[in-house]
Design a protein around this motif. Structure first.
Motif, PDB file in Angstrom:
ATOM      1  N   GLY A 154      46.602  33.777  31.150  1.00  0.00           N
ATOM      2  CA  GLY A 154      46.348  32.331  31.938  1.00  0.00           C
ATOM      3  C   GLY A 154      45.648  31.519  30.931  1.00  0.00           C
ATOM      4  N   ALA A 155      46.371  30.403  30.335  1.00  0.00           N
ATOM      5  CA  ALA A 155      45.712  29.466  29.597  1.00  0.00           C
ATOM      6  C   ALA A 155      45.467  28.116  30.275  1.00  0.00           C
ATOM      7  N   VAL A 156      44.222  27.596  30.176  1.00  0.00           N
ATOM      8  CA  VAL A 156      43.839  26.379  31.000  1.00  0.00           C
ATOM      9  C   VAL A 156      44.096  25.151  30.109  1.00  0.00           C
ATOM     10  N   LEU A 157      44.785  24.368  30.536  1.00  0.00           N
ATOM     11  CA  LEU A 157      45.381  23.063  29.567  1.00  0.00           C
ATOM     12  C   LEU A 157      44.208  22.239  29.781  1.00  0.00           C
ATOM     13  N   VAL A 190      39.215  19.561  31.315  1.00  0.00           N
ATOM     14  CA  VAL A 190      40.790  20.246  31.944  1.00  0.00           C
ATOM     15  C   VAL A 190      41.687  19.370  32.504  1.00  0.00           C
ATOM     16  N   MET A 191      42.828  19.719  32.497  1.00  0.00           N
ATOM     17  CA  MET A 191      43.916  18.696  33.112  1.00  0.00           C
ATOM     18  C   MET A 191      43.947  19.284  34.916  1.00  0.00           C
ATOM     19  N   THR A 192      43.784  18.634  35.417  1.00  0.00           N
ATOM     20  CA  THR A 192      44.288  18.739  36.844  1.00  0.00           C
ATOM     21  C   THR A 192      45.608  18.319  37.200  1.00  0.00           C
ATOM     22  N   TYR A 193      46.004  18.835  38.226  1.00  0.00           N
ATOM     23  CA  TYR A 193      47.504  18.341  38.596  1.00  0.00           C
ATOM     24  C   TYR A 193      47.620  17.025  38.930  1.00  0.00           C
TER      25      TYR A 193
END
Length: 207
Positions: free
Chosen positions: A64-67, A144-147
């Motif tokens: 899992g990679a956190v964008l 980090v990018m949230t939805y």
């Protein structure tokens, strides 16, 4: 029931990847989460029609990679709006492999997790994989990018296979079949070019 209530739930945006028998697969997901701290376990939920889900079933592992917020829409398009069965999604991105040979992207990634599946739950159209984290690393000290950021700032859309997908019937117009961008209006100009991915009008679908 008010469907908009679901929009108040907070999500991140991740690339889930796996490798099996010489084939790499990856997809964009917003369902990766830590479920226990001791042992350190994570879970991810993917659609059964998703090729990445099908390869995780065989490999028993995923990364899992956190964008990060600076992830461009080209990367979202690559991993989110085409199938790994038909395309090599890692061809044009920087990536590494964990100790088990699972490929994971490293550009625009804040951290990554290497996970061994220990349990799976059949949810009908989707499968939840629960696994033990075997390795993790911080790759970049960035936001980090949230939805929510993806939708509100990047103007991104949700693929139909995503667990959080909801059909939007209140809008009419045309949807880009490559990145999901919606053009509101009718007719769609013949010379229209998608402002997100640069695709021509011919790939847009009526909604």
């Amino acid at each position: 029931m008010d469907q908009k209530a679901f929009f108040n739930l907070s999500y991140g945006l991740y690339i889930i990847s796996t490798s099996h028998d010489g084939k790499d697969a990856g997809c964009v997901a917003n369902t990766l989460q830590q479920v226990t701290s001791s042992p350190q376990q994570m879970a991810v939920t993917l659609n059964k029609d998703n090729y990445t889900e099908q390869l995780i079933e065989k490999s028993g592992r995923f990364c899992g990679a956190v964008l990060t917020q600076d992830t461009n829409m080209e990367m979202i398009k690559t991993f989110g709006f085409q199938s790994s069965k038909d395309a090599d999604k890692f061809e044009k991105v920087e990536f590494k492999r964990d100790v088990h040979g699972i490929a994971y992207p490293i550009q625009n990634v804040a951290s990554y997790f290497s996970v061994k599946v220990v349990q799976k739950v059949d949810l009908g159209t989707h499968v939840m994989f629960i696994g033990e984290v075997e390795d993790a690393e911080v790759l970049a000290e960035k936001e980090v990018m949230t939805y929510a950021y993806y939708h509100q700032v990047k103007n991104g859309t949700t693929p139909k296979n995503a667990p959080s997908f909801q059909e939007k019937t209140e809008k009419s117009g045309w949807r880009c079949s490559i990145c999901g961008y919606i053009y509101e209006g009718d007719p769609l100009p013949e010379d229209f070019v998608c402002p997100l991915c640069g695709a021509p009008a011919s790939v847009f679908e009526k909604i």
